[in-house]
Structures are given as structure tokens and as C-alpha cells.
Design an enzyme around this catalytic site. Structure first.
Site, short mmCIF file in Angstrom:
data_model
loop_
_atom_site.label_atom_id
_atom_site.label_comp_id
_atom_site.label_asym_id
_atom_site.label_seq_id
_atom_site.Cartn_x
_atom_site.Cartn_y
_atom_site.Cartn_z
N HIS A 300 0.84 -1.11 -0.02
CA HIS A 300 0.08 0.05 0.13
C HIS A 300 0.88 1.18 -0.12
O HIS A 300 0.54 2.24 0.62
CB HIS A 300 -0.89 -0.06 1.15
CG HIS A 300 -2.44 0.69 0.97
ND1 HIS A 300 -3.48 -0.14 0.66
CD2 HIS A 300 -2.74 2.00 1.04
CE1 HIS A 300 -4.50 0.91 0.82
NE2 HIS A 300 -3.92 2.03 0.74
N ILE A 334 8.02 2.34 -6.86
CA ILE A 334 8.16 2.59 -8.12
C ILE A 334 8.10 4.33 -8.34
O ILE A 334 7.37 4.96 -8.28
CB ILE A 334 7.27 2.05 -9.34
CG1 ILE A 334 7.25 0.54 -9.19
CG2 ILE A 334 7.44 2.41 -10.72
CD1 ILE A 334 6.18 -0.40 -9.95
C1 LIG Z 1 -2.23 9.31 -1.69
C2 LIG Z 1 -2.55 7.71 -1.64
C3 LIG Z 1 -4.03 7.39 -1.40
C4 LIG Z 1 -4.18 5.97 -1.71
N1 LIG Z 1 -5.54 5.53 -1.57
C5 LIG Z 1 -5.64 4.14 -1.93
C6 LIG Z 1 -7.15 3.63 -1.91
O1 LIG Z 1 -8.09 4.36 -1.81
N2 LIG Z 1 -7.33 2.41 -2.06
C7 LIG Z 1 -6.17 1.62 -2.33
O2 LIG Z 1 -6.36 0.28 -2.66
N3 LIG Z 1 -4.97 1.96 -2.49
C8 LIG Z 1 -4.72 3.24 -2.18
N4 LIG Z 1 -3.27 3.80 -2.12
C9 LIG Z 1 -2.23 2.82 -2.33
C10 LIG Z 1 -1.95 2.78 -3.97
O3 LIG Z 1 -3.16 2.20 -4.53
C11 LIG Z 1 -0.42 2.11 -4.29
O4 LIG Z 1 -0.89 0.71 -3.82
C12 LIG Z 1 0.70 2.65 -3.83
O5 LIG Z 1 0.66 4.13 -3.83
C13 LIG Z 1 1.81 2.29 -4.64
O6 LIG Z 1 2.84 2.89 -4.08
P1 LIG Z 1 3.60 3.97 -4.91
O7 LIG Z 1 3.03 5.18 -4.23
O8 LIG Z 1 5.08 3.93 -4.36
O9 LIG Z 1 3.54 3.84 -6.26
C14 LIG Z 1 -3.04 5.08 -2.03
C15 LIG Z 1 -1.69 5.71 -2.13
C16 LIG Z 1 -1.60 6.94 -2.19
C17 LIG Z 1 -0.14 7.53 -2.20
#
Ligand SMILES: Cc1cc2nc3c(=O)[nH]c(=O)nc-3n(C[C@H](O)[C@H](O)[C@H](O)COP(=O)(O)O)c2cc1C
Length: 411
Positions: A300, A334
Site C-alpha cells: 500500500h 516505483i
Molecule cells: C495518497 C494515496 C492514496 C491511496 N489511496 C488508496 C485507496 O484508496 N485504495 C487503495 O487500494 N490503495 C490506495 N493507495 C495505495 C496505492 O494504490 C498504491 O498501492 C501505492 O500508492 C503504490 O505505491 P507508490 O505510491 O510508491 O507507487 C493510495 C496511495 C496514496 C499515495
């Protein structure tokens, strides 16, 4: 002794290159960004601290994200020489349909708080690039509006199971009716992670006007103009909320969800089903046994459990063990196209990017997301060429060595 001479105008003329100045400030800013880190710096300058930190930050001491990014840097590529790489193809099929690049946009909540164009900017950018766009259950644009912004491309819907299951499943139903081809079921949020930056900043949804936030706003007027002169921040699928994100998550989310529920959700969904947030080989095997179409190795973006497994370290073994039966995807950490190429080489079918997209969004709305996607795409293509491969199928474990750091000691 070097022989010197008086420079002649004739010799100087070819050296003088006066470029026409770019008068569009946003374009000038975005063109000057060569890496995702550059976009992050622009984003930070232009976004109120609470919104930037909500996006940039992760849980507790933020070790999960730091380590995940480090793991991508700790690789060594093994290139092959003397191949004809004049033509390169960066696409293939993912979950039964084509993608133009081996990455897509991850689901993120509260996106319009980061920059008012929000999910629509992401969906347009995805349409332009031929990659999937994922809408979060906590999104700030409706399921139907996102589909209308990317009507011919691929839209994926991300599900958080709420205590009110009927309401959650009515969203799933709407996504199916709107033609979303894939459901991402996120399984790593039984409760909210401890996002300490949000606590320290007193971050609330929607952002509150306090003396602190007003002071913070002064050097970032564009964000506030956008925020105050466009449609108020609301959720695609929930009524208004005023409180912290963690409070919202803990009020809404159902901490009792189990594998049986996943099997039940799978029966309800007509399209492809992907489980997002797998962090051990055993769980990868368990969901594969349930017959899911794909899984995302993810912690996440480091926003839930701190000191979580590094997805990129799990990848080779999981791809080896279940990659034939299900499509293995990866996210978290990433920041470059080279990270994506390395993931494909070690067995991933696809990757998702969260912050890369949001840094672009905060740096310049839709044009900024386009810039982020272009930076990654160029890096993917160039890295493939330098490795001597012309198609994703040619990438293999022989192209990447994971250098040792933080390796587990034998138990
Ligand atoms: C600001 C923010 C909000 C996010 N909200 C969700 C969400 O609502 N549902 C979910 O499954 N993942 C959520 N994520 C996780 C992203 O889907 C993803 O797994 C993650 O950003 C991957 O890592 P990275 O930011 O290094 O690319 C969120 C990530 C961020 C940065």
C-alpha cells in the site's frame, strides 16, 4: 604553449543559440522536469503542506516505503549487446486485454484534494497513453464520470469492503454497469495505518481553514484558487465527512473480511478480479487457489503496516510459484521506468504507480500527469533498448541481479 587568437564574430555566430522563451509557465515547469523526483519537488512547492504530506507520507517511521524504493535502486542490470533495437514494443496483454505500457495508474483516495482536476486528469492521461486507470472506493469523482473521461480505454474499480456491505456491493454493481473490466479488491487495510504526518499537520477532510493553513496557503495561491473556485470536494461514493482520514477509514471499513468473503465477491463480479495487497508467498498461493485472475504484491505504498515485506523482494519467488496460474503484479516504491523493467524481468506481468501519478497531478494537473507518464514511458523504452531487448517477452531474470542489503538472516 597554446596558441591564442582574438575571437571573430564569424566564429561566434554558430555558438549563439537564442531559444524562444517558453511563455507558458506551466509548460516551462513541466518540460524542465526530467525525472519523477523533479516532479515531486515542483509538487511540494505548489501544494499546501497537509495535502502534499498526505500523499507523500506513509505510516509510522515510513520504513516500508524507504526500503521498497531502496530495493529498486539496489539492482544491477545485465545488458545484451549487438541486438537490433531500432524498434521496441512496450505493450502486451494484461488480464486479457492490451496495454501500451507495462504500468497503470493505481487507485488513490481523495485525489481532488491534491489538485482539483483529480481523477479526471488521471483518466484522460490513461486514455492518451493506452494504460488502465484505477478508481478508488475513496475516489472524489463518480464511477460514471471517470468512465466518460476514459470511454474507450480500460477502467478498473478498487473495492474496500465496508461494514455496510450492501452499499459496497452497489458500487461494484455500478462499476460493472459502467463497463469497468477489472475489480481490484484491496486487502491490506483491516484498520487504518498510522499516518503520523497527517496527525502532526492536523489534516482533515475536507481541509479546514485555520490560521496555520491560511499562512501555509500564502505562497501556494493557485491550489487555493482551484480549491475554492471549483466543485467542492466530495466523495464518489460516500456522503460528506469531516474528520481525519484514519477516523473515516476505521468508521467505514469492515475488519472482519476473510477469504470466504473474497470468494463471495468473486461470484458477484462479472469481469477480472485482482487481489491487491498480497505480502507473503502463502497468501499469494491461497488467493491463487481461489482462482483469482491476478494479485498485486503491495504494501500500500508503505501507508499501512510499517516494516512490511518489500514487494520487489517477494516478486521472484511469487512469480515462480504462482505466475503460471495467475497474473502477478507489483506496486510500492516505483519511481522510474527502470524499476518497471526490472519488475517485468523478474516475473511481474504488470505494475501500478500511485505517487508517480499524484506528483505529476500536483505539479501541473492533467499536463503534469501526462508528463509523469511520458517520463516513465521514455525510461521503460530506453532501458529496454539499452538491455538489448525489443519486447517485454524477451525480459527475463537474467537481466536483473538484486544486490544484497536487508536480506533476511536464516531463522
Ligand atoms: C495518497 C494515496 C492514496 C491511496 N489511496 C488508496 C485507496 O484508496 N485504495 C487503495 O487500494 N490503495 C490506495 N493507495 C495505495 C496505492 O494504490 C498504491 O498501492 C501505492 O500508492 C503504490 O505505491 P507508490 O505510491 O510508491 O507507487 C493510495 C496511495 C496514496 C499515495
Amino acid at each position: 604553449m597554446v596558441k591564442r587568437q582574438i575571437p571573430k564574430v564569424r566564429d561566434l555566430a554558430p555558438l549563439m543559440q537564442f531559444k524562444k522563451p517558453e511563455l507558458n509557465g506551466k509548460k516551462r515547469r513541466l518540460d524542465a522536469a526530467l525525472t519523477i523526483e523533479d516532479l515531486r519537488r515542483i509538487a511540494k512547492r505548489r501544494t499546501p503542506t497537509a495535502a502534499f504530506d498526505y500523499t507523500d507520507g506513509s505510516a509510522e517511521a515510513e520504513l516500508s516505503i524507504t526500503r521498497a524504493r531502496q530495493a529498486f535502486q539496489d539492482i544491477e542490470f545485465s545488458p545484451s549487446i549487438l541486438r537490433d533495437v531500432s524498434k521496441v514494443s512496450t505493450g502486451w496483454d494484461v488480464l486479457g486485454a492490451p496495454v501500451a505500457q507495462p504500468f497503470g495508474i493505481a487507485p488513490t483516495g481523495f485525489t481532488r484534494m491534491m489538485q482539483t482536476e483529480g481523477e479526471i486528469a488521471g483518466a484522460h492521461a490513461a486514455a492518451r497513453a493506452g494504460i488502465p486507470f484505477s478508481l478508488s472506493t475513496m475516489g472524489t469523482t463518480s464511477i460514471e464520470d471517470v468512465r466518460d473521461a476514459n470511454p474507450h480505454g480500460r477502467n478498473w474499480f478498487q473495492l474496500y469492503m465496508w461494514k455496510d456491505r450492501e452499499r459496497s456491493m452497489s458500487l461494484v454493481d455500478r462499476a460493472a454497469k459502467a463497463g469497468y473490466d477489472t475489480l481490484l479488491v484491496t486487502v491490506d487495510v483491516p484498520v487504518a495505518g498510522a499516518r503520523l504526518r497527517d496527525k502532526r499537520n492536523g489534516m482533515t477532510i475536507p481541509p479546514a481553514l485555520t490560521p496555520g493553513t491560511v499562512l501555509n496557503a500564502l505562497p501556494r495561491p493557485q491550489w487555493w484558487i482551484d480549491f475554492l473556485t471549483t466543485e467542492p470536494l466530495s466523495f464518489a461514493s460516500i456522503d460528506r465527512w469531516s474528520g481525519t482520514v484514519a477516523e473515516l477509514l476505521d468508521t467505514m471499513f469492515d475488519p472482519t473480511v476473510t477469504f470466504e468473503d473474497l470468494a463471495w465477491i468473486k461470484e458477484q463480479w462479472p469481469g477480472k478480479l485482482v487481489v491487491k495487497g498480497i505480502q507473503t508467498l502463502d497468501d499469494a498461493k491461497a488467493v491463487t487457489a481461489l482462482g483469482v485472475d491476478g494479485l498485486v504484491l503491495s504494501n500500500h505504498g508503505g501507508r499501512q503496516l510499517d516494516r512490511a515485506p518489500i514487494p520487489f523482494h517477494l516478486l521472484p519467488e511469487v512469480a515462480r510459484e504462482v505466475g503460471k496460474d495467475t497474473e502477478v503484479m507489483i506496486d510500492t516504491g516505483i519511481m522510474s521506468g527502470a524499476d518497471i523493467v526490472a519488475s517485468i524481468a523478474l516475473g511481474a506481468r504488470f505494475t501500478l504507480v500511485g505517487r508517480v501519478y499524484l506528483y505529476g497531478l500536483m505539479a501541473g494537473g492533467e499536463a503534469g500527469v501526462n508528463r509523469a507518464v511520458d517520463i516513465l514511458s521514455e525510461q521503460v523504452e530506453r532501458t529496454m533498448r539499452l538491455l538489448g531487448v525489443t519486447a517485454l517477452e524477451e525480459l527475463g531474470p537474467g537481466h536483473v541481479t538484486q544486490l544484497e542489503r536487508l536480506v533476511p538472516r536464516p531463522r
